[in-house]
Scaffold this motif. Structure first.
Motif, PDB file in Angstrom:
ATOM      1  N   ILE A   1      45.862  31.508 -20.072  1.00 24.07           N
ATOM      2  CA  ILE A   1      47.124  30.801 -19.868  1.00 24.07           C
ATOM      3  C   ILE A   1      48.205  31.803 -19.450  1.00 24.07           C
ATOM      4  CG2 ILE A   1      46.632  28.897 -21.456  1.00 24.07           C
ATOM      5  CD1 ILE A   1      48.249  30.349 -23.590  1.00 24.07           C
ATOM      6  N   GLU A   2      49.261  31.281 -18.853  1.00 25.94           N
ATOM      7  CA  GLU A   2      50.357  32.126 -18.379  1.00 25.94           C
ATOM      8  C   GLU A   2      51.646  31.325 -18.368  1.00 25.94           C
ATOM      9  OE1 GLU A   2      51.219  33.533 -14.017  1.00 25.94           O
ATOM     10  OE2 GLU A   2      49.822  34.971 -14.921  1.00 25.94           O
TER      11      GLU A   2
ATOM     12  N   LYS B   1      60.754  24.148 -30.197  1.00 27.95           N
ATOM     13  CA  LYS B   1      60.022  25.417 -30.115  1.00 27.95           C
ATOM     14  C   LYS B   1      58.639  25.238 -29.491  1.00 27.95           C
ATOM     15  CE  LYS B   1      62.424  27.434 -34.076  1.00 27.95           C
ATOM     16  NZ  LYS B   1      62.310  28.041 -35.408  1.00 27.95           N
ATOM     17  N   VAL B   2      58.597  24.557 -28.372  1.00 22.04           N
ATOM     18  CA  VAL B   2      57.345  24.367 -27.640  1.00 22.04           C
ATOM     19  C   VAL B   2      57.451  25.080 -26.302  1.00 22.04           C
ATOM     20  CG1 VAL B   2      55.838  22.682 -26.504  1.00 22.04           C
ATOM     21  CG2 VAL B   2      56.812  22.171 -28.734  1.00 22.04           C
ATOM     22  N   ASN B   3      56.466  25.929 -26.003  1.00 18.82           N
ATOM     23  CA  ASN B   3      56.408  26.603 -24.712  1.00 18.82           C
ATOM     24  C   ASN B   3      55.343  25.966 -23.840  1.00 18.82           C
ATOM     25  OD1 ASN B   3      58.425  28.602 -25.183  1.00 18.82           O
ATOM     26  ND2 ASN B   3      56.960  29.740 -26.436  1.00 18.82           N
ATOM     27  N   ILE B   4      55.609  25.926 -22.531  1.00 14.54           N
ATOM     28  CA  ILE B   4      54.698  25.293 -21.580  1.00 14.54           C
ATOM     29  C   ILE B   4      54.006  26.370 -20.761  1.00 14.54           C
ATOM     30  CG2 ILE B   4      54.483  23.653 -19.687  1.00 14.54           C
ATOM     31  CD1 ILE B   4      57.070  22.348 -20.676  1.00 14.54           C
ATOM     32  N   TYR B   5      52.686  26.385 -20.789  1.00  5.74           N
ATOM     33  CA  TYR B   5      51.890  27.367 -20.070  1.00  5.74           C
ATOM     34  C   TYR B   5      51.084  26.684 -18.965  1.00  5.74           C
ATOM     35  CZ  TYR B   5      52.662  30.638 -23.951  1.00  5.74           C
ATOM     36  OH  TYR B   5      53.224  31.455 -24.904  1.00  5.74           O
ATOM     37  N   THR B   6      50.896  27.391 -17.858  1.00  2.00           N
ATOM     38  CA  THR B   6      49.924  26.962 -16.855  1.00  2.00           C
ATOM     39  C   THR B   6      48.577  27.567 -17.221  1.00  2.00           C
ATOM     40  OG1 THR B   6      50.529  28.844 -15.447  1.00  2.00           O
ATOM     41  CG2 THR B   6      51.640  26.745 -15.028  1.00  2.00           C
ATOM     42  N   THR B   7      47.522  26.965 -16.742  1.00  2.43           N
ATOM     43  CA  THR B   7      46.176  27.396 -17.112  1.00  2.43           C
ATOM     44  C   THR B   7      45.380  27.790 -15.877  1.00  2.43           C
ATOM     45  OG1 THR B   7      45.178  25.196 -16.910  1.00  2.43           O
ATOM     46  CG2 THR B   7      46.235  25.730 -19.008  1.00  2.43           C
ATOM     47  N   SER B   8      44.272  28.483 -16.113  1.00  6.71           N
ATOM     48  CA  SER B   8      43.370  28.850 -15.022  1.00  6.71           C
ATOM     49  C   SER B   8      41.932  28.593 -15.448  1.00  6.71           C
ATOM     50  CB  SER B   8      43.550  30.323 -14.638  1.00  6.71           C
ATOM     51  OG  SER B   8      43.229  31.173 -15.726  1.00  6.71           O
ATOM     52  N   SER B   9      41.154  28.027 -14.528  1.00  7.23           N
ATOM     53  CA  SER B   9      39.714  27.777 -14.730  1.00  7.23           C
ATOM     54  C   SER B   9      39.423  26.858 -15.909  1.00  7.23           C
ATOM     55  CB  SER B   9      38.955  29.104 -14.914  1.00  7.23           C
ATOM     56  OG  SER B   9      39.170  29.962 -13.829  1.00  7.23           O
ATOM     57  N   TYR B  10      40.320  25.925 -16.215  1.00 14.31           N
ATOM     58  CA  TYR B  10      40.058  25.016 -17.321  1.00 14.31           C
ATOM     59  C   TYR B  10      39.044  23.930 -16.963  1.00 14.31           C
ATOM     60  CZ  TYR B  10      43.106  26.607 -21.047  1.00 14.31           C
ATOM     61  OH  TYR B  10      43.655  27.329 -22.091  1.00 14.31           O
ATOM     62  N   LYS B  11      38.824  23.754 -15.671  1.00  8.06           N
ATOM     63  CA  LYS B  11      37.773  22.819 -15.268  1.00  8.06           C
ATOM     64  C   LYS B  11      36.416  23.339 -15.716  1.00  8.06           C
ATOM     65  CE  LYS B  11      36.921  19.798 -11.328  1.00  8.06           C
ATOM     66  NZ  LYS B  11      37.262  19.521  -9.917  1.00  8.06           N
ATOM     67  N   GLN B  12      36.271  24.647 -15.687  1.00  5.93           N
ATOM     68  CA  GLN B  12      35.028  25.277 -16.129  1.00  5.93           C
ATOM     69  C   GLN B  12      35.044  25.556 -17.624  1.00  5.93           C
ATOM     70  OE1 GLN B  12      34.281  28.961 -14.108  1.00  5.93           O
ATOM     71  NE2 GLN B  12      32.422  29.418 -15.260  1.00  5.93           N
TER      72      GLN B  12
ATOM     73  N   ARG C   1      35.966  21.790 -19.263  1.00 10.16           N
ATOM     74  CA  ARG C   1      35.493  20.586 -18.538  1.00 10.16           C
ATOM     75  C   ARG C   1      36.645  19.631 -18.225  1.00 10.16           C
ATOM     76  NH1 ARG C   1      29.843  19.123 -21.760  1.00 10.16           N
ATOM     77  NH2 ARG C   1      28.788  21.123 -21.346  1.00 10.16           N
ATOM     78  N   ALA C   2      37.750  20.203 -17.804  1.00 15.97           N
ATOM     79  CA  ALA C   2      38.910  19.386 -17.436  1.00 15.97           C
ATOM     80  C   ALA C   2      38.604  18.572 -16.187  1.00 15.97           C
ATOM     81  CB  ALA C   2      40.120  20.283 -17.196  1.00 15.97           C
ATOM     82  N   PRO C   3      39.141  17.358 -16.062  1.00 13.34           N
ATOM     83  CA  PRO C   3      38.866  16.515 -14.898  1.00 13.34           C
ATOM     84  C   PRO C   3      39.561  17.016 -13.629  1.00 13.34           C
ATOM     85  CG  PRO C   3      40.431  15.438 -16.357  1.00 13.34           C
ATOM     86  CD  PRO C   3      39.976  16.664 -17.061  1.00 13.34           C
ATOM     87  N   THR C   4      40.490  17.985 -13.744  1.00 20.26           N
ATOM     88  CA  THR C   4      41.210  18.511 -12.586  1.00 20.26           C
ATOM     89  C   THR C   4      41.582  19.965 -12.840  1.00 20.26           C
ATOM     90  OG1 THR C   4      43.269  18.337 -11.316  1.00 20.26           O
ATOM     91  CG2 THR C   4      43.327  17.558 -13.579  1.00 20.26           C
ATOM     92  N   ASP C   5      41.838  20.705 -11.763  1.00 19.12           N
ATOM     93  CA  ASP C   5      42.263  22.104 -11.904  1.00 19.12           C
ATOM     94  C   ASP C   5      43.729  22.224 -12.290  1.00 19.12           C
ATOM     95  OD1 ASP C   5      39.862  23.421 -11.321  1.00 19.12           O
ATOM     96  OD2 ASP C   5      40.139  23.085  -9.171  1.00 19.12           O
ATOM     97  N   PHE C   6      44.477  21.137 -12.166  1.00 20.30           N
ATOM     98  CA  PHE C   6      45.917  21.187 -12.409  1.00 20.30           C
ATOM     99  C   PHE C   6      46.206  20.807 -13.853  1.00 20.30           C
ATOM    100  CE2 PHE C   6      45.124  20.192  -7.968  1.00 20.30           C
ATOM    101  CZ  PHE C   6      45.781  21.246  -7.344  1.00 20.30           C
ATOM    102  N   CYS C   7      46.173  21.832 -14.714  1.00 16.85           N
ATOM    103  CA  CYS C   7      46.372  21.612 -16.156  1.00 16.85           C
ATOM    104  C   CYS C   7      47.580  22.397 -16.641  1.00 16.85           C
ATOM    105  CB  CYS C   7      45.153  22.061 -16.952  1.00 16.85           C
ATOM    106  SG  CYS C   7      43.626  21.214 -16.546  1.00 16.85           S
ATOM    107  N   PHE C   8      48.202  21.900 -17.689  1.00 19.08           N
ATOM    108  CA  PHE C   8      49.215  22.668 -18.401  1.00 19.08           C
ATOM    109  C   PHE C   8      48.972  22.529 -19.893  1.00 19.08           C
ATOM    110  CE2 PHE C   8      51.094  18.488 -17.911  1.00 19.08           C
ATOM    111  CZ  PHE C   8      51.745  18.245 -19.115  1.00 19.08           C
ATOM    112  N   LEU C   9      49.460  23.490 -20.636  1.00 23.40           N
ATOM    113  CA  LEU C   9      49.183  23.561 -22.064  1.00 23.40           C
ATOM    114  C   LEU C   9      50.498  23.678 -22.824  1.00 23.40           C
ATOM    115  CD1 LEU C   9      46.402  25.530 -23.791  1.00 23.40           C
ATOM    116  CD2 LEU C   9      48.717  26.077 -24.449  1.00 23.40           C
ATOM    117  N   LEU C  10      50.628  22.920 -23.897  1.00 23.21           N
ATOM    118  CA  LEU C  10      51.815  22.956 -24.752  1.00 23.21           C
ATOM    119  C   LEU C  10      51.459  23.748 -26.011  1.00 23.21           C
ATOM    120  CD1 LEU C  10      52.861  19.217 -24.446  1.00 23.21           C
ATOM    121  CD2 LEU C  10      53.785  21.148 -23.175  1.00 23.21           C
ATOM    122  N   LYS C  11      52.227  24.803 -26.277  1.00 23.21           N
ATOM    123  CA  LYS C  11      51.882  25.721 -27.371  1.00 23.21           C
ATOM    124  C   LYS C  11      53.121  25.982 -28.221  1.00 23.21           C
ATOM    125  CE  LYS C  11      49.658  30.277 -27.984  1.00 23.21           C
ATOM    126  NZ  LYS C  11      50.701  31.002 -28.720  1.00 23.21           N
TER     127      LYS C  11
END
Length: 344
Positions: free
Chosen positions: A194-195, A320-331, A334-344
């Protein structure tokens, strides 16, 4: 350099000795005390390495700053540091993982003057003085290594008063690149893949202090044009239902749109909504849900319910929630799309 390495090894030995003595004392008294080593630097194996990476003028500024802190520092609760017989005792150092710099006991004025008389000449001498001053002063500083897009790096000293914007201004000076709002300091977590870009108003020391001592997280200095897209392309967020007017909007119309939503007594959050695939913590299946963005958080429509406010379920609030972009979450997940974000 051998003398510096020996001195630093001796310092680490004293840390370990203190940790062991505290553990033994805790075991005998029945009190649960778990001292942890403090992390002085981000992106380095040890403090000596990070100090060596500092440029001469940065090292001079560090020594001068620590000198001023030591000179103006007074020991709190002076009477409490003496025992009943009148002999002054030294308080033990306290080590905490959350503090990037150790809080050491205040030394006497005579030792400070001794360091002042012998002005450092070489970089090795300056590093020795910096190590001594870090032991004397109550400071919360980090030495950070910032990676560039060409795999080079820059080393900076930052303290808890500096915002991300202040650090970016330093990087503009060091890299001689043009100052722009597009540039960001980005946190990369290779373990979670994540980033995120730090926001300009954040105090950098606070989030970096949450990194563990052996963290593989990295700091990058990158151009991120999407950073302020809310203000450069406001029609994407506020007029997404009118696709025909989005492409033809001129700069004056964009300014009016920004003024309308941000220039009043309250900020108007864009009313975004649509289908998202959700993977809840501990679940393996991604479920499609209709999500709605509100100022207080993100809400979704439960199965069999309508989009009316009374039926909406709160997914998460923005405390106090940060939003991250993700990489390779499809692999990875098993995400249905490459365009994912994560709430941490």
């Amino acid at each position: 350099m051998d003398d510096i390495d020996a001195m630093f090894s001796h310092l680490l030995g004293e840390m370990d000795h203190l940790s062991q003595s505290l553990e033994q004392a805790a075991g005998s008294s029945g009190v649960d005390v778990t001292p942890q080593e403090s992390s002085f630097s981000i992106g380095f194996d040890n403090l000596n390495e990070s100090l060596n990476e500092l440029e001469d003028h940065d090292l001079d500024a560090l020594v001068a700053d620590l000198e001023s802190k030591t000179t103006g520092q007074q020991c709190p609760n002076h009477e409490d540091t003496r025992n009943p017989t009148g002999n002054q005792t030294m308080l033990p150092a306290i080590y905490q993982e959350s503090e990037p710099v150790v809080t050491f006991p205040v030394v006497t004025t005579q030792s400070s003057r001794a360091v002042k008389i012998n002005e450092p000449q070489t970089k090795a001498d300056k590093i020795k003085v910096a190590l001594e001053k870090l032991k004397e002063a109550k400071v919360r500083k980090l030495i950070i290594k910032v990676l560039m897009s060409d795999n080079s790096s820059k080393t900076l000293m930052v303290d808890e008063r500096q915002t991300v914007r202040d650090v970016l201004d330093k990087l503009f000076e060091k890299t001689h690149c043009e100052s722009s709002i597009d540039w960001s300091l980005c946190e990369n977590n290779p373990e979670m893949q994540i980033e995120r870009a730090f926001e300009d108003h954040e105090c950098l020391v606070e989030p970096l202090s949450a990194w563990s001592r052996h963290s593989e997280n990295k700091l990058y200095f990158l151009s991120t044009p999407q950073k302020y897209m809310m203000f450069t392309e406001p029609q994407i967020f506020y007029m997404w239902k009118k696709k025909s007017s989005m492409s033809s909007m001129n700069s004056q119309a964009k300014e009016l749109l920004i003024k309308e939503h941000f220039g009043g007594s309250a900020v108007i959050v864009p009313n975004l909504e649509g289908m998202l695939y959700l993977k809840e913590d501990g679940k393996k299946v991604w479920k499609p849900r209709y999500f709605i963005l509100r100022a207080s958080g993100i809400y979704y429509v439960p199965k069999g319910k309508t989009k009316s406010s009374c039926d909406l379920a709160c997914f998460i609030r923005f405390d106090k929630v940060n939003i991250y972009t993700t990489s390779s979450y499809k692999q990875k997940y098993r995400a249905p799309t490459d365009f994912c974000f994560l709430l941490k």
